[in-house]
Design a protein around this motif. Structure first.
Motif, short mmCIF file in Angstrom:
data_model
loop_
_atom_site.label_atom_id
_atom_site.label_comp_id
_atom_site.label_asym_id
_atom_site.label_seq_id
_atom_site.Cartn_x
_atom_site.Cartn_y
_atom_site.Cartn_z
N GLU A 19 0.82 -1.20 0.00
CA GLU A 19 0.00 0.00 0.00
C GLU A 19 0.86 1.26 0.00
OE1 GLU A 19 -3.86 2.01 2.16
OE2 GLU A 19 -3.07 0.14 2.94
N GLN A 22 2.14 1.73 -3.44
CA GLN A 22 1.06 2.18 -4.33
C GLN A 22 0.77 3.67 -4.14
OE1 GLN A 22 -2.08 -0.54 -3.34
NE2 GLN A 22 -1.41 -2.07 -4.82
N TRP A 26 1.34 6.50 -6.92
CA TRP A 26 0.22 7.34 -7.30
C TRP A 26 0.59 8.81 -7.12
CZ3 TRP A 26 -2.65 10.86 -4.48
CH2 TRP A 26 -3.79 11.35 -5.11
N TYR A 103 -7.06 9.93 -3.63
CA TYR A 103 -6.49 8.58 -3.76
C TYR A 103 -7.51 7.52 -3.35
CZ TYR A 103 -3.75 4.41 -2.96
OH TYR A 103 -3.28 3.12 -2.98
N GLU A 106 -10.21 7.14 -5.99
CA GLU A 106 -9.73 6.48 -7.20
C GLU A 106 -9.42 5.01 -7.00
OE1 GLU A 106 -6.43 8.62 -8.88
OE2 GLU A 106 -7.61 10.45 -9.14
N SER A 107 -9.03 4.65 -5.80
CA SER A 107 -8.64 3.25 -5.56
C SER A 107 -9.77 2.39 -5.01
CB SER A 107 -7.43 3.18 -4.62
OG SER A 107 -7.76 3.73 -3.36
#
Length: 108
Positions: A19, A22, A26, A103, A106-107
């Motif tokens: 995470e 990620q 991002w 974020y 979007e995730s």
């Protein structure tokens, strides 16, 4: 964790690290942080583990990333002072925190 060509490497098998990676990717893709910011934050994670493991406890939260000993250790690895390390990390973390709602949306 440090790789001369690419900066630190975290074990992507571990969910929290995945995470973190990620989020940092991002943030870099969105222009919130630079590749240098990403490296600095990953080195801080590494340094937090090293410092807090030497103290016999697990790292926790942003305080663990920005405390003096962690910043000094990361600074050693990066060739920066602890103060400079903390200043740059705080700015990058603040930019990521300000965009965290985007974020998450979007995730999801």
């Amino acid at each position: 964790l440090l790789d001369a060509g690419e900066g630190p490497r975290l074990d992507a098998e571990l969910e929290p690290y995945t995470e973190v990676l990620q989020v940092l990717e991002w943030g870099r893709d969105q222009g919130l942080i630079t590749a240098a910011d990403r490296t600095l934050l990953l080195v801080l994670v590494q340094a937090a583990w090293e410092v807090q493991e030497s103290e016999g406890r697990a790292p926790s939260g942003p305080v663990g990333l920005l405390n003096e000993r962690t910043a000094a250790r990361a600074g050693e690895l990066l060739g920066l002072t602890g103060r400079t390390t903390r200043r740059h990390a705080r700015r990058a973390l603040n930019r990521l925190a300000e965009a965290s709602h985007t974020y998450r949306a979007e995730s999801a």
